[in-house]
Motif scaffolding. Structure first.
Motif, PDB file in Angstrom:
ATOM      1  N   UNK A  17      -4.721  40.980 -47.941  1.00 34.15           N
ATOM      2  CA  UNK A  17      -6.108  40.597 -48.230  1.00 34.15           C
ATOM      3  C   UNK A  17      -6.313  40.495 -49.753  1.00 34.15           C
ATOM      4  N   UNK A  18      -7.364  39.757 -50.191  1.00 33.39           N
ATOM      5  CA  UNK A  18      -7.549  39.493 -51.622  1.00 33.39           C
ATOM      6  C   UNK A  18      -7.506  40.754 -52.490  1.00 33.39           C
ATOM      7  N   UNK A  41      -7.534  28.891 -53.690  1.00 34.69           N
ATOM      8  CA  UNK A  41      -8.132  29.815 -52.710  1.00 34.69           C
ATOM      9  C   UNK A  41      -7.056  30.459 -51.834  1.00 34.69           C
ATOM     10  N   UNK A  42      -6.030  29.708 -51.511  1.00 35.48           N
ATOM     11  CA  UNK A  42      -4.906  30.295 -50.759  1.00 35.48           C
ATOM     12  C   UNK A  42      -4.204  31.349 -51.607  1.00 35.48           C
ATOM     13  N   UNK A  96      -2.464  41.153 -61.986  1.00 34.96           N
ATOM     14  CA  UNK A  96      -1.093  40.639 -62.123  1.00 34.96           C
ATOM     15  C   UNK A  96      -1.135  39.146 -62.400  1.00 34.96           C
ATOM     16  N   UNK A  97      -2.229  38.511 -61.998  1.00 33.07           N
ATOM     17  CA  UNK A  97      -2.351  37.059 -62.119  1.00 33.07           C
ATOM     18  C   UNK A  97      -3.822  36.728 -62.315  1.00 33.07           C
ATOM     19  N   UNK A  98      -4.093  35.750 -63.175  1.00 33.83           N
ATOM     20  CA  UNK A  98      -5.461  35.297 -63.401  1.00 33.83           C
ATOM     21  C   UNK A  98      -5.606  33.906 -62.791  1.00 33.83           C
ATOM     22  N   UNK A  99      -6.644  33.727 -61.942  1.00 36.62           N
ATOM     23  CA  UNK A  99      -6.893  32.434 -61.305  1.00 36.62           C
ATOM     24  C   UNK A  99      -8.233  31.921 -61.798  1.00 36.62           C
ATOM     25  N   UNK A 100      -8.249  30.720 -62.378  1.00 39.06           N
ATOM     26  CA  UNK A 100      -9.493  30.172 -62.924  1.00 39.06           C
ATOM     27  C   UNK A 100      -9.784  28.835 -62.258  1.00 39.06           C
ATOM     28  N   UNK A 101     -10.964  28.712 -61.642  1.00 37.95           N
ATOM     29  CA  UNK A 101     -11.320  27.473 -60.946  1.00 37.95           C
ATOM     30  C   UNK A 101     -12.422  26.754 -61.714  1.00 37.95           C
ATOM     31  N   UNK A 102     -12.075  25.729 -62.454  1.00 36.10           N
ATOM     32  CA  UNK A 102     -13.021  24.939 -63.262  1.00 36.10           C
ATOM     33  C   UNK A 102     -13.998  25.840 -64.019  1.00 36.10           C
ATOM     34  N   UNK A 103     -13.513  26.806 -64.806  1.00 34.59           N
ATOM     35  CA  UNK A 103     -14.424  27.779 -65.413  1.00 34.59           C
ATOM     36  C   UNK A 103     -15.350  27.170 -66.462  1.00 34.59           C
ATOM     37  N   UNK A 104     -15.038  25.965 -66.941  1.00 41.25           N
ATOM     38  CA  UNK A 104     -15.860  25.390 -68.011  1.00 41.25           C
ATOM     39  C   UNK A 104     -16.806  24.314 -67.504  1.00 41.25           C
ATOM     40  N   UNK A 105     -16.772  24.064 -66.191  1.00 45.14           N
ATOM     41  CA  UNK A 105     -17.476  22.890 -65.647  1.00 45.14           C
ATOM     42  C   UNK A 105     -18.981  22.922 -65.892  1.00 45.14           C
ATOM     43  N   UNK A 138      -8.468  34.043 -50.297  1.00 43.34           N
ATOM     44  CA  UNK A 138      -9.754  33.747 -49.658  1.00 43.34           C
ATOM     45  C   UNK A 138      -9.561  32.837 -48.453  1.00 43.34           C
ATOM     46  N   UNK A 139      -8.366  32.318 -48.308  1.00 46.50           N
ATOM     47  CA  UNK A 139      -8.088  31.357 -47.249  1.00 46.50           C
ATOM     48  C   UNK A 139      -6.615  31.505 -46.857  1.00 46.50           C
ATOM     49  N   UNK A 140      -6.338  31.375 -45.541  1.00 41.49           N
ATOM     50  CA  UNK A 140      -4.938  31.472 -45.089  1.00 41.49           C
ATOM     51  C   UNK A 140      -4.338  30.082 -45.029  1.00 41.49           C
TER      52      UNK A 140
END
Ligand code: ATP
Length: 355
Positions: free
Chosen positions: A71-72, A47-48, A153-162, A52-54
């Protein structure tokens, strides 16, 4: 393609220190997993990075330039969450096109890029469906297409298969790896599933209580864990207290074990005489005739037929219990005395740190 540096991220929620100086890098086109148990700080790190978070301290650099204060939407990162987060009233096409519409790209270019993104995740033909008319796996593929279509430029995946069942999880896992490699996009991937992290990653950061316990390739993490915590979190492992006697000629350690002296490789900083932890992955152990020379006698406590292998639990004369996998045809039964052989190439000595 982009190089990412995360430097000393620190984050508190009230009195909880969620991140305690997290540093990571991803080279161009690399997929880096953040692996660890619930509450270790994986999501907070991501998230940082997403903005989404500082963070309270630390920096996030893209090709050497800080984005920490952006900002995001100015970071141009693609983000995929566990819960898909699709717009329920928009079609597949409009969901994927959303980021392009916001950027006011010409309609023809939007159509072409959405078609490319949907082809990449193998969802052609479903453009007009609403999310509720899709399976969980298809919805997650839409979310992936939506993240990719903006050419982040970057892909961020948070537990996408959960939220997917076991079969779909494996299918979408391969798809993510394919898409990431084809597009050569740099990616960070949060998971608490070690098999997923092993299968997908170029490098894994194993996290422990807001810190990175080890950051290395899946092979290194599995075969040469820095500490018992990492060994336990990256697959089955027998971990036994041990005290190395002296160094071997090739830089390993002589470790007394089960009445014999084993020459094993290990973490370099350990000193002879120090308390340490010996890791024996199940595949380091095999059962042979108890009469053979130099074998360690063991008593079979229990067995479980797994199809491709027979899982066995054995105990040594000093009470040490070990788990291993024998051939499914092995005539092994509880109560039998067997011989245990240790393949020391698959053994590893670690420092005795609290975990
Ligand atoms: P999970 O796998 O359960 O998502 P995680 O590794 O992603 O866990 P984080 O969600 O980053 O862990 O949480 C790290 C620590 O910060 C935990 O101790 C958590 O309880 C705490 N935490 C997270 N979000 C908040 C919040 N909004 N307010 C207070 N504490 C929080």
């Amino acid at each position: 393609m982009t190089q990412i540096d995360v430097v000393g991220l620190t984050k508190r929620y009230g009195t909880t220190l969620a991140l305690d100086g997290v540093s990571l890098q991803a080279r161009e086109g690399e997929l880096v997993s953040l692996l660890g148990p619930s509450g270790c700080g994986k999501t907070t790190t991501l998230r940082c990075m997403a903005g989404f978070m500082d963070p309270d301290a630390g920096d996030i650099l893209v090709d050497g330039t800080s984005v920490t204060r952006l900002p995001p939407q100015k970071r141009n990162f693609g983000v995929v969450f566990q819960n898909y987060a699709l717009f329920p009233h928009l079609s597949v096409f409009d969901n994927v096109a959303y980021g392009l519409a916001v950027r006011r790209l010409p309609k023809a270019e939007q159509r072409a890029r959405v078609a490319d993104a949907l082809a990449m995740v193998r969802l052609q033909g479903l453009e007009d469906r609403l999310p509720r008319a899709l399976s969980g796996g298809q919805q997650q593929r839409v979310a992936l297409a939506r993240a990719l279509v903006i050419r982040p430029r970057l892909l961020l995946l948070d537990e996408p298969l959960a939220n997917l069942d076991a079969r779909l999880r494996e299918e979408v896992r391969w798809l993510i790896r394919d898409v990431q490699q084809q597009s050569r996009i740099t990616a960070f991937y949060v998971t608490h599933d070690q098999a997923e992290a092993m299968a997908l990653s170029d490098r894994i950061a194993v996290m422990k209580a807001g810190r990175v316990a080890q950051f290395a390739t899946p092979r290194e993490i599995y075969q040469r864990p820095a500490e018992a915590y990492v060994a336990r979190f990256t697959g089955d492992a027998n971990i036994i207290p041990a005290r190395p006697r002296d160094r071997t000629a090739d830089g390993g350690f002589h470790v007394p074990f089960g009445g014999v002296m084993l020459p094993v490789p290990g973490v370099d900083g350990i000193r002879p005489g120090d308390p340490a932890m010996l890791m024996l992955r199940p595949e380091a152990l095999s059962l042979i005739d108890p009469g053979a020379e130099g074998v360690i006698p063991a008593l079979v406590l229990g067995t479980a037929f797994l199809g491709a292998a027979l899982a066995c639990e054995v105990s040594l004369a000093d009470g040490t219990r070990l788990r291993l996998q024998a051939s499914p045809h092995a005539p092994v039964q509880p109560g039998m005395t067997v011989g245990l052989r240790v393949d020391t190439a698959h053994a590893w000595l670690m420092p005795d740190v609290l975990s």
